[in-house]
Write a protein that holds these residues in place. Structure first.
Motif, short mmCIF file in Angstrom:
data_model
loop_
_atom_site.label_atom_id
_atom_site.label_comp_id
_atom_site.label_asym_id
_atom_site.label_seq_id
_atom_site.Cartn_x
_atom_site.Cartn_y
_atom_site.Cartn_z
N ASP A 284 -9.39 -3.37 -2.77
CA ASP A 284 -10.47 -2.43 -2.49
C ASP A 284 -10.50 -1.96 -1.04
O ASP A 284 -11.10 -0.93 -0.73
CB ASP A 284 -11.82 -3.07 -2.85
CG ASP A 284 -12.00 -3.25 -4.34
OD1 ASP A 284 -11.31 -2.55 -5.11
OD2 ASP A 284 -12.82 -4.11 -4.74
N ASP A 285 -9.88 -2.73 -0.14
CA ASP A 285 -9.89 -2.38 1.28
C ASP A 285 -8.68 -1.54 1.68
O ASP A 285 -8.47 -1.28 2.86
CB ASP A 285 -9.93 -3.64 2.14
CG ASP A 285 -11.25 -4.39 1.98
OD1 ASP A 285 -12.27 -3.72 1.73
OD2 ASP A 285 -11.25 -5.63 2.11
N GLU A 286 -7.87 -1.13 0.71
CA GLU A 286 -6.69 -0.33 1.00
C GLU A 286 -6.86 1.07 0.43
O GLU A 286 -7.58 1.28 -0.54
CB GLU A 286 -5.44 -0.99 0.42
CG GLU A 286 -5.07 -2.31 1.09
CD GLU A 286 -3.78 -2.88 0.55
OE1 GLU A 286 -3.24 -2.32 -0.43
OE2 GLU A 286 -3.33 -3.90 1.09
N TYR A 287 -6.17 2.02 1.06
CA TYR A 287 -6.28 3.41 0.66
C TYR A 287 -4.90 4.06 0.75
O TYR A 287 -4.07 3.68 1.57
CB TYR A 287 -7.25 4.17 1.57
CG TYR A 287 -8.64 3.57 1.60
CD1 TYR A 287 -9.62 4.00 0.72
CD2 TYR A 287 -8.96 2.57 2.52
CE1 TYR A 287 -10.88 3.44 0.73
CE2 TYR A 287 -10.22 2.01 2.55
CZ TYR A 287 -11.18 2.45 1.65
OH TYR A 287 -12.43 1.89 1.67
N TYR A 288 -4.69 5.06 -0.09
CA TYR A 288 -3.50 5.88 0.04
C TYR A 288 -3.72 6.93 1.12
O TYR A 288 -4.86 7.34 1.39
CB TYR A 288 -3.17 6.56 -1.29
CG TYR A 288 -2.75 5.60 -2.38
CD1 TYR A 288 -1.80 4.61 -2.14
CD2 TYR A 288 -3.30 5.69 -3.65
CE1 TYR A 288 -1.41 3.74 -3.13
CE2 TYR A 288 -2.91 4.83 -4.66
CZ TYR A 288 -1.97 3.84 -4.39
OH TYR A 288 -1.59 2.97 -5.38
N ASP A 289 -2.62 7.35 1.73
CA ASP A 289 -2.74 8.32 2.82
C ASP A 289 -3.50 9.56 2.39
O ASP A 289 -4.33 10.09 3.14
CB ASP A 289 -1.34 8.72 3.31
CG ASP A 289 -0.67 7.62 4.13
OD1 ASP A 289 -1.23 6.52 4.20
OD2 ASP A 289 0.41 7.87 4.68
N HIS A 290 -3.23 10.07 1.18
CA HIS A 290 -3.86 11.32 0.77
C HIS A 290 -5.37 11.19 0.62
O HIS A 290 -6.09 12.18 0.68
CB HIS A 290 -3.25 11.83 -0.55
CG HIS A 290 -3.63 11.02 -1.76
ND1 HIS A 290 -2.89 9.95 -2.19
CD2 HIS A 290 -4.67 11.14 -2.62
CE1 HIS A 290 -3.47 9.44 -3.28
NE2 HIS A 290 -4.54 10.14 -3.55
N GLN A 291 -5.87 9.95 0.46
CA GLN A 291 -7.31 9.76 0.38
C GLN A 291 -7.97 9.81 1.75
O GLN A 291 -9.17 10.09 1.86
CB GLN A 291 -7.62 8.40 -0.27
CG GLN A 291 -7.17 8.30 -1.72
CD GLN A 291 -7.36 6.90 -2.26
OE1 GLN A 291 -6.90 5.92 -1.65
NE2 GLN A 291 -8.05 6.79 -3.37
N LEU A 292 -7.19 9.54 2.79
CA LEU A 292 -7.74 9.48 4.15
C LEU A 292 -7.57 10.79 4.92
O LEU A 292 -8.38 11.09 5.80
CB LEU A 292 -7.06 8.35 4.92
CG LEU A 292 -7.22 6.95 4.32
CD1 LEU A 292 -6.34 5.95 5.07
CD2 LEU A 292 -8.67 6.50 4.36
N ILE A 293 -6.54 11.55 4.57
CA ILE A 293 -6.30 12.81 5.26
C ILE A 293 -7.51 13.74 5.07
O ILE A 293 -8.03 13.88 3.98
CB ILE A 293 -5.03 13.50 4.74
CG1 ILE A 293 -3.79 12.64 5.01
CG2 ILE A 293 -4.86 14.88 5.37
CD1 ILE A 293 -3.48 12.44 6.47
N ASP A 294 -7.95 14.36 6.14
CA ASP A 294 -9.06 15.32 6.19
C ASP A 294 -10.45 14.67 6.20
O ASP A 294 -11.47 15.37 6.18
CB ASP A 294 -9.00 16.34 5.05
CG ASP A 294 -7.90 17.38 5.27
OD1 ASP A 294 -7.56 17.62 6.44
OD2 ASP A 294 -7.40 17.94 4.28
#
Length: 203
Positions: A93-103
């Motif tokens: 739950d504490d990890e994210y894909y790059d595309h979720q963080l961009i913008d």
């Protein structure tokens, strides 16, 4: 959705292996044997991973149909791209894909806007947010729990608590905010004085 998961480096040995610059937090999932990856430039792919191994801290891959050093060297600087479900989330739950963080908007805890995440840089020691400021300049924010205190995908924002010196103009932001407050107070006081003067004129 497409996600860049690696960049091919130089050839290794004479049997078609290549070094790989990993750009995913899940190399065992994205870069495992049997994975079929799109490429940029597209003329070189798609490529199917045949084998993978770690050598001297670097990931080495061999692709189906690539059997010698010349063929491997021809792939140098090619980007490897995985097709993923845009709704897919990492198991942690504490990890994210790059595309979720961009913008995502980057803000301080009090809501002060810092900028927008334009890129994620994956370094051996840690990940960095490359944050584009409103004036076009860039900041590098370490993606660590002590600094990035909250990721809210619903609100599309990342809340940060930067240590002194990480954001050079943090003091200027505070000063500007204080100055605005002082101006508002002065304006209110002036308005009050004008009102009293007007009352005196009427008397």
């Amino acid at each position: 959705m497409q996600l860049v998961v690696a960049r091919i480096g130089r050839a290794h040995g004479i049997k078609g292996e290549v070094t790989v610059e990993v750009r995913t937090d899940e190399p065992e999932l994205r870069l495992g044997p049997g994975a079929v990856l799109l490429t940029d430039p597209s003329a070189t792919g798609p490529l199917t991973i045949e084998t993978g191994r770690v050598h001297s801290g670097r990931l080495l891959l061999r692709f189906e149909g690539v059997r010698d050093r010349n063929a491997a060297e021809a792939l140098r600087n090619t980007l490897l791209i995985a097709e993923i479900d845009p709704d897919e989330r990492p198991e942690d739950d504490d990890e994210y894909y790059d595309h979720q963080l961009i913008d995502l908007d980057v803000v301080l805890a009090d809501g002060t806007e810092i900028g927008r995440i334009s890129e994620i840089s994956h370094l051996p020691s840690q990940d960095l947010f490359i944050v584009e400021r409103p004036d076009g300049s860039e900041l590098m924010i370490p993606f660590v729990e002590e600094i990035v205190t909250d990721i809210d995908l619903d609100e599309q924002r990342a809340v940060i608590d930067p240590p002194p010196g990480l954001i050079d103009d943090r003091a200027e932001i505070a000063s500007a905010r204080d100055a605005e407050g002082a101006e508002d107070s002065d304006a209110a006081a002036a308005g009050s004085g004008d009102a009293k003067a007007a009352e005196g004129d009427r008397a």
